[in-house]
Structures are given as structure tokens and as C-alpha cells.
Scaffold this motif. Structure first.
Motif, short mmCIF file in Angstrom:
data_model
loop_
_atom_site.label_atom_id
_atom_site.label_comp_id
_atom_site.label_asym_id
_atom_site.label_seq_id
_atom_site.Cartn_x
_atom_site.Cartn_y
_atom_site.Cartn_z
N GLU A 1 8.44 6.25 -7.21
CA GLU A 1 8.00 6.30 -8.60
C GLU A 1 7.78 4.87 -9.11
N PRO A 2 6.78 4.65 -9.93
CA PRO A 2 6.61 3.30 -10.49
C PRO A 2 7.75 2.96 -11.44
N SER A 3 8.08 1.70 -11.50
CA SER A 3 9.15 1.25 -12.38
C SER A 3 8.73 1.41 -13.84
N SER A 4 9.71 1.45 -14.70
CA SER A 4 9.42 1.56 -16.13
C SER A 4 8.67 0.32 -16.62
N GLU A 5 8.95 -0.82 -16.01
CA GLU A 5 8.27 -2.06 -16.40
C GLU A 5 6.77 -1.98 -16.10
N ARG B 1 3.75 -0.45 -5.89
CA ARG B 1 2.55 -0.83 -5.13
C ARG B 1 1.46 0.22 -5.27
N TRP B 2 1.84 1.49 -5.12
CA TRP B 2 0.87 2.57 -5.23
C TRP B 2 0.29 2.67 -6.63
N ALA B 3 1.15 2.61 -7.64
CA ALA B 3 0.69 2.74 -9.03
C ALA B 3 -0.21 1.56 -9.41
N LEU C 1 -5.51 -0.43 -10.64
CA LEU C 1 -6.48 -1.51 -10.52
C LEU C 1 -7.77 -1.05 -9.84
N LEU C 2 -7.68 -0.09 -8.94
CA LEU C 2 -8.89 0.45 -8.34
C LEU C 2 -9.73 1.19 -9.38
N GLU C 3 -9.09 1.86 -10.32
CA GLU C 3 -9.82 2.50 -11.42
C GLU C 3 -10.55 1.46 -12.26
N ILE C 4 -9.85 0.37 -12.56
CA ILE C 4 -10.43 -0.70 -13.36
C ILE C 4 -11.60 -1.33 -12.60
N GLU C 5 -11.40 -1.56 -11.32
CA GLU C 5 -12.44 -2.18 -10.50
C GLU C 5 -13.66 -1.27 -10.39
#
Length: 120
Positions: A29-33, A87-89, A94-98
Motif C-alpha cells: 500500500e502507498p504510504s500516507s505521505e 514505488r507502484w503508486a 506519474l505515468l498518468e501525468i506523462e
């Protein structure tokens, strides 16, 4: 022989891509930060979009919204994603942004590369 090895690769790829039936582990899971950084960027992006489309908005409002959005995106680029979930999140976002053509400044690449360097 080659046919069988390629079948094994396809089978293992399909198995790896199949959705997990068990809940994700905490490290997945991605961190809260990182979640907070992504949400902040999404908010700044909406504000920036509104500044672009507002007819009565001043160029100062546009510039301020643009800088805030860029700063939020750079914070994500610079975030040192150590955990698997981060890493996954980070990569997915960033792939969406790119894909929108918006990950195009040299500062983005510099921040991304610096975020991968070990700081021991």
C-alpha cells in the motif's frame, strides 16, 4: 523446446498479472505521505485548470496556480519511494501525468533521478 519455454513465460506473466485474492500487505500500500502528495497535486491541478478556463482571472492568478501545481508535481517526482507500494503508486501516477504530456520539464527528470539515489 523454445515453444515450451515461451509458454511458461506467458503463463507466468498471466499469473503475475492476475488480481490477488488476498488483501494487499502493508508494504504494498502507498504510504500516507505519498498519498497526501498525490492528493495535493490533484487539488492543485484542478485549481490550475480553473485558472486557465476563467475568463476574468488575472495572469497573476494563472501564474500562481501554475507554480503551485508544478511544485506539487515536483514533490511527487522527488519523493524517495522505498516501499513497494510507494514505488507502484508513484510510477502509476506519474505515468498518468506523462500520458497527458505534462511530465516534460528537465526538473521532473532531475527530481526523479535524485529520488532513486541511496541516501545512506
Amino acid at each position: 523446446m523454445l515453444f515450451h519455454s515461451s509458454s511458461a513465460v506467458v503463463a507466468s506473466t498471466v499469473a503475475a498479472a492476475a488480481p490477488a485474492t488476498e488483501p494487499p500487505r502493508p508494504e504494498q500500500e502507498p504510504s500516507s505521505e505519498l498519498r497526501a502528495l498525490i492528493e495535493a497535486h490533484k487539488t492543485k491541478y484542478v485549481v490550475f485548470g480553473k485558472a486557465i478556463h476563467e475568463m476574468g482571472g488575472s495572469s497573476r492568478d494563472y501564474d500562481r496556480a501554475s507554480r503551485a501545481e508544478e511544485k506539487a508535481l515536483l514533490a511527487i517526482c522527488a519523493y524517495p519511494a522505498v516501499r513497494e507500494g510507494d514505488r507502484w503508486a508513484k510510477a502509476r501516477y506519474l505515468l498518468e501525468i506523462e500520458a497527458r504530456g505534462e511530465l516534460d520539464l528537465p526538473e521532473h527528470m532531475q527530481a526523479l533521478l535524485r529520488s532513486t539515489m541511496w541516501k545512506g
